[in-house]
Motif scaffolding. Structure first.
Motif, PDB file in Angstrom:
ATOM      1  N   ASP A 150       0.806  -1.218   0.000  1.00 48.07           N
ATOM      2  CA  ASP A 150       0.000   0.000   0.000  1.00 48.07           C
ATOM      3  C   ASP A 150       0.847   1.280   0.000  1.00 48.07           C
ATOM      4  N   GLN A 151       2.178   1.137   0.062  1.00 49.50           N
ATOM      5  CA  GLN A 151       3.064   2.293  -0.030  1.00 49.50           C
ATOM      6  C   GLN A 151       3.705   2.434  -1.408  1.00 49.50           C
ATOM      7  N   GLN A 152       3.458   1.455  -2.271  1.00 49.85           N
ATOM      8  CA  GLN A 152       4.014   1.509  -3.614  1.00 49.85           C
ATOM      9  C   GLN A 152       3.451   2.719  -4.364  1.00 49.85           C
ATOM     10  N   PRO A 153       4.309   3.501  -5.011  1.00 55.33           N
ATOM     11  CA  PRO A 153       3.815   4.693  -5.702  1.00 55.33           C
ATOM     12  C   PRO A 153       3.151   4.369  -7.034  1.00 55.33           C
ATOM     13  N   PHE A 181       5.471  -0.935 -23.135  1.00 54.25           N
ATOM     14  CA  PHE A 181       5.334  -0.766 -21.691  1.00 54.25           C
ATOM     15  C   PHE A 181       4.177  -1.607 -21.153  1.00 54.25           C
ATOM     16  N   LYS A 182       3.097  -1.670 -21.885  1.00 52.58           N
ATOM     17  CA  LYS A 182       1.972  -2.521 -21.454  1.00 52.58           C
ATOM     18  C   LYS A 182       2.385  -3.984 -21.381  1.00 52.58           C
ATOM     19  N   ALA A 183       3.245  -4.388 -22.311  1.00 53.17           N
ATOM     20  CA  ALA A 183       3.676  -5.787 -22.367  1.00 53.17           C
ATOM     21  C   ALA A 183       4.576  -6.173 -21.198  1.00 53.17           C
ATOM     22  N   MET A 184       5.061  -5.204 -20.415  1.00 55.27           N
ATOM     23  CA  MET A 184       5.865  -5.534 -19.236  1.00 55.27           C
ATOM     24  C   MET A 184       5.050  -6.345 -18.234  1.00 55.27           C
ATOM     25  N   GLY A 185       3.730  -6.164 -18.248  1.00 58.84           N
ATOM     26  CA  GLY A 185       2.879  -6.924 -17.344  1.00 58.84           C
ATOM     27  C   GLY A 185       2.485  -6.136 -16.112  1.00 58.84           C
ATOM     28  N   GLN A 186       1.447  -6.607 -15.435  1.00 62.37           N
ATOM     29  CA  GLN A 186       0.875  -5.857 -14.328  1.00 62.37           C
ATOM     30  C   GLN A 186       1.658  -6.002 -13.030  1.00 62.37           C
ATOM     31  N   ASP A 187       2.710  -6.819 -13.032  1.00 62.26           N
ATOM     32  CA  ASP A 187       3.615  -6.785 -11.880  1.00 62.26           C
ATOM     33  C   ASP A 187       4.359  -5.453 -11.821  1.00 62.26           C
ATOM     34  N   PHE A 188       4.544  -4.833 -12.999  1.00 61.25           N
ATOM     35  CA  PHE A 188       5.228  -3.547 -13.083  1.00 61.25           C
ATOM     36  C   PHE A 188       4.236  -2.392 -13.150  1.00 61.25           C
ATOM     37  N   LEU A 189       3.269  -2.507 -14.035  1.00 61.92           N
ATOM     38  CA  LEU A 189       2.262  -1.460 -14.227  1.00 61.92           C
ATOM     39  C   LEU A 189       0.884  -2.060 -14.046  1.00 61.92           C
ATOM     40  N   SER A 190       0.062  -1.398 -13.250  1.00 60.88           N
ATOM     41  CA  SER A 190      -1.279  -1.902 -12.978  1.00 60.88           C
ATOM     42  C   SER A 190      -2.298  -0.774 -13.145  1.00 60.88           C
ATOM     43  N   PRO A 191      -3.262  -0.930 -14.057  1.00 60.73           N
ATOM     44  CA  PRO A 191      -4.290   0.116 -14.176  1.00 60.73           C
ATOM     45  C   PRO A 191      -5.129   0.241 -12.918  1.00 60.73           C
ATOM     46  N   ARG A 205      -4.013   0.093  -9.892  1.00 62.88           N
ATOM     47  CA  ARG A 205      -3.267   0.953  -8.969  1.00 62.88           C
ATOM     48  C   ARG A 205      -3.369   2.412  -9.393  1.00 62.88           C
ATOM     49  N   GLY A 206      -3.573   2.624 -10.704  1.00 58.27           N
ATOM     50  CA  GLY A 206      -3.607   3.978 -11.242  1.00 58.27           C
ATOM     51  C   GLY A 206      -2.427   4.294 -12.138  1.00 58.27           C
ATOM     52  N   ASP A 207      -1.547   3.302 -12.363  1.00 54.00           N
ATOM     53  CA  ASP A 207      -0.421   3.501 -13.268  1.00 54.00           C
ATOM     54  C   ASP A 207      -0.946   3.853 -14.663  1.00 54.00           C
ATOM     55  N   GLY A 208      -0.225   4.692 -15.372  1.00 52.07           N
ATOM     56  CA  GLY A 208      -0.715   5.096 -16.686  1.00 52.07           C
ATOM     57  C   GLY A 208       0.336   5.820 -17.498  1.00 52.07           C
ATOM     58  N   PHE A 209      -0.134   6.573 -18.486  1.00 53.46           N
ATOM     59  CA  PHE A 209       0.750   7.219 -19.459  1.00 53.46           C
ATOM     60  C   PHE A 209       0.453   8.715 -19.554  1.00 53.46           C
ATOM     61  N   VAL A 210       1.504   9.453 -19.949  1.00 53.39           N
ATOM     62  CA  VAL A 210       1.437  10.911 -20.036  1.00 53.39           C
ATOM     63  C   VAL A 210       1.924  11.317 -21.423  1.00 53.39           C
ATOM     64  N   PHE A 211       1.113  12.062 -22.155  1.00 60.23           N
ATOM     65  CA  PHE A 211       1.509  12.514 -23.492  1.00 60.23           C
ATOM     66  C   PHE A 211       0.550  13.595 -23.957  1.00 60.23           C
ATOM     67  N   LEU A 248      -5.395   1.805 -23.494  1.00 63.99           N
ATOM     68  CA  LEU A 248      -6.405   1.107 -22.690  1.00 63.99           C
ATOM     69  C   LEU A 248      -5.930  -0.276 -22.264  1.00 63.99           C
ATOM     70  N   PRO A 249      -6.207  -0.704 -21.021  1.00 62.86           N
ATOM     71  CA  PRO A 249      -7.066  -0.092 -20.004  1.00 62.86           C
ATOM     72  C   PRO A 249      -6.363   0.898 -19.071  1.00 62.86           C
ATOM     73  N   TYR A 250      -5.169   1.339 -19.444  1.00 62.13           N
ATOM     74  CA  TYR A 250      -4.422   2.252 -18.582  1.00 62.13           C
ATOM     75  C   TYR A 250      -4.918   3.687 -18.771  1.00 62.13           C
ATOM     76  N   PRO A 251      -5.032   4.462 -17.706  1.00 58.74           N
ATOM     77  CA  PRO A 251      -5.450   5.855 -17.829  1.00 58.74           C
ATOM     78  C   PRO A 251      -4.362   6.702 -18.462  1.00 58.74           C
ATOM     79  N   CYS A 252      -4.788   7.746 -19.158  1.00 55.02           N
ATOM     80  CA  CYS A 252      -3.855   8.646 -19.830  1.00 55.02           C
ATOM     81  C   CYS A 252      -4.094  10.077 -19.367  1.00 55.02           C
ATOM     82  N   PHE A 253      -3.004  10.857 -19.332  1.00 58.87           N
ATOM     83  CA  PHE A 253      -3.062  12.224 -18.839  1.00 58.87           C
ATOM     84  C   PHE A 253      -2.348  13.133 -19.825  1.00 58.87           C
ATOM     85  N   LEU A 254      -3.017  14.199 -20.176  1.00 62.84           N
ATOM     86  CA  LEU A 254      -2.456  15.181 -21.100  1.00 62.84           C
ATOM     87  C   LEU A 254      -1.377  15.976 -20.386  1.00 62.84           C
TER      88      LEU A 254
END
Length: 324
Positions: free
Chosen positions: A83-86, A130-140, A142-148, A176-182
């Motif tokens: 629960d402390q993982q960023p 990056f998506k192919a790294m798997g959800q051990d690294f990135l999890s939608p 958790r809120g992990d996502g992309f910025v562009f 998708l399914p990862y959130p994106c931020f402008l």
């Protein structure tokens, strides 16, 4: 609502050693911040991953191998509870601003986020990798996502900018399914579409003014969950009125959308209160994020980050109490 800090990082450094450049920092300092300020009840620290050494370019797409190396150490750290993982946001930006010989600063900024078909394809491919790294690294979850963000000119006769609808929708759909931020591609759009003066105000034919509320709806319609912005050209403190208006517009979005406004651009300990004060209306109802590299003259400073976070907590209490 909690005031929070997003820290962009520009290194794959994971261990202490001598001779690190000024834009490098060891992972242990970040882990200490996450341990101190993240919990199941409230995550106050998250990270934005950029290419090694790309601070001067404003952040670029990180190398996949560097990212895997960094996230392996982060996610397997024994220092942090789950629960402390960023939350992790990954920058997708293939290059910095084009600077053709004698280009003026305004022209450079106008072309900073306008990409060729080949560059857009590379951005999509990076997201897929990056998506192919798997959800051990990135999890939608958790809120992990992309910025562009991708811009284009309104037409050939003005310096007005708009968000490129086809390009941005293509990228958000790919993610998708990862959130994106402008990200700060929006700064030039809001500066030229609001006709407000800025430090690099472009010249050209007049551009029809577009309301801030309409711009926020436009961002949502492209599939973004929020925006990182300084409110126009320059730093956040140059655009506090516009940022305040953006905050009010964000509150008008449906609660289930939870449009996220992230304020960045020259954010340091010394100006945190000015920004928080301008954003108090938003902060009373939504989580509010500041984006800061936490730099001092010698590079990243965990002490600066700690001071910023403590000042955010103090501002949060003040806003909640209604004291001005």
């Amino acid at each position: 609502m909690p005031f929070k800090l997003e820290i962009p990082i520009f290194t794959a450094d994971v261990e202490e050693h001598d001779g690190r450049s000024s834009d490098q920092m060891c992972l242990s300092r970040l882990l200490d911040l996450c341990k101190e300020f993240n919990s199941a009840d409230c995550h106050r620290v998250r990270l934005e991953l950029n290419a090694v050494g790309s601070y001067q370019d404003g952040g670029l797409t990180p190398n996949i191998k560097d990212t895997i190396r960094f996230l392996t150490h982060l996610r397997k750290s024994e220092i942090l509870r789950e629960d402390q993982q960023p939350i992790i946001r990954i920058m997708i930006r293939p290059r910095g601003a084009k600077n053709d010989n004698e280009s003026a600063p305004a022209t450079t900024e106008l072309r900073d986020f306008q990409y060729s078909d080949a560059e857009l394809l590379a951005m999509c491919q990076s997201i897929e990798e990056f998506k192919a790294m798997g959800q051990d690294f990135l999890s939608p979850e958790r809120g992990d996502g992309f910025v562009f963000g991708v811009q284009r000119r309104l037409d050939d006769h003005s310096n007005g900018l708009m968000l490129d609808p086809e390009a941005n929708k293509r990228l958000t759909a790919t993610a998708l399914p990862y959130p994106c931020f402008l990200h700060r591609a929006f700064d030039g759009v809001i500066a030229t579409r609001q006709n407000h003066p800025g430090v690099h105000e472009p010249t050209g034919d007049a551009v029809p003014k577009t309301s801030i509320g309409d711009l926020v709806e436009e961002i949502n319609g492209l599939g973004f969950k929020g925006v990182l912005t300084s409110g126009g050209w320059g730093n956040a403190t140059d655009n506090l009125q516009v940022l305040s208006e953006l905050g009010r517009a964000a509150l008008k979005e449906k609660d289930e959308d939870r449009f996220e406004l992230i304020v960045g651009g020259g954010v340091r300990y010394g100006n945190v209160w000015d920004i928080c004060s301008a954003m108090k209306e938003l902060a009373q109802h939504r989580d509010f994020w500041l984006h800061s590299s936490c730099l001092t003259r010698t590079g990243f400073s965990s002490q600066e980050a700690w001071f910023v976070l403590m000042k955010l907590k103090a501002a949060e209490v003040t806003v909640a109490s209604g004291v001005h």
